[in-house]
Scaffold this motif. Structure first.
Motif, PDB file in Angstrom:
ATOM      1  N   THR A   1      -5.199  -6.309   0.893  1.00  0.00           N
ATOM      2  CA  THR A   1      -4.898  -5.703  -0.408  1.00  0.00           C
ATOM      3  C   THR A   1      -5.586  -4.355  -0.610  1.00  0.00           C
ATOM      4  O   THR A   1      -5.414  -3.714  -1.651  1.00  0.00           O
TER       5      THR A   1
ATOM      6  N   VAL B   1      -3.127  -6.266  -6.980  1.00  0.00           N
ATOM      7  CA  VAL B   1      -2.168  -7.260  -6.496  1.00  0.00           C
ATOM      8  C   VAL B   1      -0.771  -6.656  -6.459  1.00  0.00           C
ATOM      9  O   VAL B   1      -0.219  -6.259  -7.484  1.00  0.00           O
TER      10      VAL B   1
ATOM     11  N   GLU C   1       2.285  -9.710  -1.525  1.00  0.00           N
ATOM     12  CA  GLU C   1       1.694 -11.053  -1.572  1.00  0.00           C
ATOM     13  C   GLU C   1       2.738 -12.102  -1.201  1.00  0.00           C
ATOM     14  O   GLU C   1       2.431 -13.071  -0.490  1.00  0.00           O
TER      15      GLU C   1
END
Length: 876
Positions: free
Chosen positions: A741, A808, A813
């Motif tokens: 990330t 995020v 993800e």
């Protein structure tokens, strides 16, 4: 004294080696309280300098010797050098040429004076170079193949074999080198496939206008032809039975004979017979009582039997003769022909098969028992595939030509009386004829093949023919380490010599290693300019780096590639050992170090002790099998990955904490692991391990004579080790989330945990917080209670959620979780495949089947959780 800041081998390697020698650590003597372990060094030639082959061979031997010494054996590594008849004589002859002299001009006595002087001046070079490598030989026993006691052994063996009828003198076809001017054994001839010509020559039938066509690759030898042979079943020549042919050029009559040796379907079916220049023709000549006409001199020129070609070099004669045959209309045709051509192993000159009076060892009676001991596994080759090569050579062996027309070497102990012609063979020098009493006695001029004395090396160096205490205690030796290219030269001859003269095998195991090649897999050679000087590597990087670069990754019997990149990689690893050791030692200064039995071990302590214990077991097993490359790999994985990357990091929260008891605990474990790891590493990299070991608190002896670590089942700590590994998986997963990330490692983040292993994670919370840079670990019942953006990872019985806010990326993800799902699906398919296999269910132990079922259930549970997380993200 504090350990140096940087690793600099020049500061300590020579000093340490000198200390080892002065303290007598290399010396061995019969000790009834210990089990002996003996290795004799393959003696390098006195003409030699250390090359990469020596460096590999001796690094292997030294690592095994050091391992066995630390295990408590009375280890003898017996060193020595070989007189190398041909190679040394060439050196002396070259030196004489530079002075405008020849050996014949100065005579044998003066030549030998010069040879011994050369040996004294240069023969010790390679010994000093082996010391630079770290070789822990018992130098007080340094042997030389022409030492007085070894010469005594040579005479003993020669006379014994002669008296048994196993050594004889006779005229036979031998391999002759016209440049070295000496006979060569079959093993001293290197064969290479070469393009040549195949000349078809017309031999006229006497009194008829008919010709028999004979093909040859060596037309210059036809001047020594004494017959043409055909197979008695060959219908093409039935009407020529008993007729005479006219030998071209020489115009000499020769018979056409019949012999089963001739193959019906090869060429024209007619073969020229030249007994003086071909081994098969020699045997045919014996069967048919044919004369022997030798047409060449020892220097490869043609002699008077060659008529007008007398004095020409053999190959110049070939050109002239072919030209003359063509002009006479006697050359039917010439074809291009590829065949194996023999070359002298020393000077690469094309070898000439030639008849000569020489000394031979009768091999058949000696070969049979030497084959049997290998078949019965009394002697084991490692790898086993080399036994096939050994059998093939021994089962097809010819009598061994042992005489050499040289001056440097063991002179043949045969004496001739010039008055009555009596020949005497004796262990003692003879000055008076035993038959007629004449003092007109002279010794045979020839010396023995170098390999004759080398074949006695395992027992002659221990005192044979006397039954010494050394011979009784250290013989048979345990291990021979050698390259695959001298199985015939040396290994086979040592085996039959040991059996014949001591009634015992010379060694129990033969470890065969490959050649050192360059980065492209090519053999190192002067012509390619790809040779690497090991002494330059030692000077630049240190002996340990060279040794490790040669040993790491090797496998018995296989060639190894050597490159600058490999050296750099090994140097980095050794630097890592130095720096990690220095970190531990600096943290220990002025601190109390306890035995690990006196401290309360934490989770990470038990894990690293368990890993060390398991590494001890694996490395010891590998070394017992002489799998040195495997042992090096296991140790590197443990030291770099487990000790440096993990345990040192896991220890830091306590090292830098305020609890003194816990600090003492981790320091004691760090020292325990470092000390034992250095012992495991010592056989391969002896200098750095000794230097670091001497800085360890409480050490008052050399690592060389310390006890090798032993596996202890009480230190397995299986559950604790598994628990620690689980915690490390959590740390790894969080670090991976950060990397994926783009979350900076320095940024503290919280961690939400849903887990059935809450107690374990609480216990290991300090590790997770420090190594994954977690601000706070918060346990939750389910993800539903979270109202922040998180990145998740699913482990067995645990779900981790890291709140990363705007970092995020939902698409990324989702992609990452899909990858995790794919891996889990693969594991489920693999486990299902095993558990649906009736063969596995029937044959596998119950605990293995149960473990597989547990894995399947674990992955099914993980799949369910990953799918749930994916579903929620996709809905968002």
């Amino acid at each position: 004294m504090e350990i140096s800041t940087t690793y600099n081998p020049k500061e300590f390697e020579d000093r340490i080696y000198k200390e080892w020698e002065e303290k007598g650590y290399f010396k061995a003597s019969p000790n009834p309280k210990k089990v002996p372990f003996t290795v004799v060094i393959p003696p390098p030639n006195i003409t030699g300098q250390l090359h990469m082959g020596h460096a590999l061979n001796d690094s292997i031997q030294d690592s095994i010797i050091r391992f066995k010494r630390m295990q408590g054996y009375e280890t003898l590594w017996l060193p020595g050098t070989d007189h190398a008849s041909i190679a040394t004589e060439v050196k002396i002859v070259d030196a004489l040429k530079a002075e405008g002299l020849s050996k014949e001009q100065i005579g044998r006595e003066e030549f030998l004076v010069r040879a011994w002087a050369w040996k004294e001046k240069y023969g010790g070079r390679i010994v000093e170079q082996l010391k630079k490598l770290g070789s822990s030989c018992d130098w007080s026993r340094l042997a030389f193949t022409m030492d007085e006691n070894l010469n005594k052994a040579v005479k003993e063996v020669f006379v014994n074999l002669y008296e048994k009828g196993l050594i004889y003198q006779g005229k036979r076809i031998i391999n002759w080198c016209p440049v070295c001017k000496t006979a060569l054994s079959d093993a001293e001839v290197d064969y290479t496939e070469e393009q040549s010509g195949l000349w078809h020559i017309k031999y006229q039938v006497k009194g008829e206008d008919r010709y028999v066509i004979v093909a040859t690759t060596r037309p210059e030898t036809m001047l020594g032809d004494v017959a043409v042979a055909v197979n008695p079943k060959d219908e093409r020549y039935l009407d020529l039975k008993g007729k005479m042919l006219i030998l071209p050029i020489a115009n000499r009559e020769i018979p056409l004979i019949e012999d089963d040796y001739v193959e019906l379907d090869f060429g024209t079916g007619a073969v020229k017979i030249t007994p003086a220049h071909d081994p098969n023709d020699f045997e045919v000549g014996l069967r048919h009582n044919l004369p022997v006409i030798k047409t060449m001199n020892d220097d490869g020129t043609m002699n008077e039997e060659a008529g007008k070609y007398c004095g020409l070099d053999r190959f110049e004669c070939r050109k002239q003769l072919v030209k003359d045959l063509e002009e006479l209309g006697l050359l039917e045709k010439t074809e291009a022909y590829a065949h194996n051509v023999g070359h002298c192993y020393r000077c690469s000159t094309i070898v000439e098969p030639i008849i000569s009076k020489q000394w031979f060892v009768k091999m058949e009676p000696l070969a049979k028992p030497a084959i049997d001991v290998v078949r019965k596994k009394s002697i084991k080759f490692n790898p086993d595939r080399f036994t096939k090569i050994y059998y093939n050579w021994m089962e097809n062996i010819r009598d061994w030509c042992i005489s050499r027309q040289l001056w440097w070497g063991h002179r043949i102990p045969a004496y001739y009386c010039d008055d009555c012609g009596e020949m005497m063979v004796s262990k003692e020098d003879i000055h008076v004829c035993t038959k007629c009493g004449s003092k007109n006695v002279r010794q045979d001029e020839d010396v023995l093949d170098t390999w004759f004395s080398s074949a006695l090396w395992p027992f002659s160096t221990l005192g044979y023919p006397e039954n010494t205490e050394d011979l009784k205690y250290f013989y048979p030796t345990d291990l021979l380490v050698t390259a695959y290219d001298i199985i015939f030269f040396w290994v086979a001859r040592m085996i039959f010599s040991g059996l014949e003269h001591t009634n015992r095998i010379p060694f129990r195991d033969v470890l065969i290693h490959g050649l050192v090649r360059d980065a492209q897999g090519r053999k190192m050679s002067k012509s390619l300019g790809n040779g690497i000087d090991p002494l330059e590597i030692i000077d630049k990087y240190g002996a340990d780096t060279l040794r490790y670069a040669l040993l790491n990754g090797i496998a018995p019997g296989s060639d190894t590639r050597f490159s600058e990149d490999k050296i750099e990689g090994c140097r980095n690893y050794i630097n890592k050992i130095w720096n990690a050791s220095r970190f531990v030692l600096l943290n220990c200064e002025g601190k109390t170090i306890k035995d690990i039995s006196e401290i309360k071990l934490n989770l990470a302590d038990k894990w690293i002790i368990s890993r060390l214990n398991n590494t001890v077991k694996k490395v010891t097993l590998a070394m017992e099998k002489y799998e040195i490359g495997l042992a090096c790999g296991e140790l590197q994985e443990f030291f770099w990955n487990d000790f440096c990357d993990w345990y040192i990091e896991l220890s830091k929260p306590y090292l830098y904490g305020t609890d003194e008891d816990k600090k003492t605990g981790v320091l004691s474990v760090l020292i325990y692991v470092l000390k034992n790891t250095l012992k495991l590493l010592h056989p391969y990299i002896p200098f750095i391990t000794e230097e670091i070991y001497q800085h360890i608190p409480g050490v008052n002896e050399s690592i060389m004579i310390s006890e090798y670590p032993r596996y202890n089942s009480k230190l397995a700590y299986r559950k604790d080790a598994d628990d620690c590994r689980y915690v490390m998986d959590i740390i790894t997963a969080i670090r991976q989330i950060r990397a994926d990330t783009g979350c900076a490692p320095s940024k503290k983040v919280d961690l939400f945990v849903v887990s059935e292993k809450k107690r374990l994670i609480e216990k290991a919370q300090i590790y997770i917080e420090k190594l994954a840079n977690i601000g706070e670990v918060k346990f939750i019942e389910s993800k539903d209670s979270l109202d922040v953006k998180t990145v998740s990872v699913v482990l067995d019985k645990t779900e981790l959620y890291v709140p990363l806010g705007e970092l995020v990326d939902f698409d990324k993800e989702i992609e990452r979780l899909q990858g995790e799902l794919s891996k889990v699906e693969s594991e489920i398919a693999r486990a299902n495949g095993k558990l649906s296999n009736n063969g596995f269910l029937a044959k596998a132990p119950k605990n293995l089947v149960d473990q597989e079922r547990e894995k399947l259930n674990k992955y099914i549970d993980m799949r369910k959780k990953i799918k749930q997380n994916l579903k929620e993200l996709q809905e968002v």
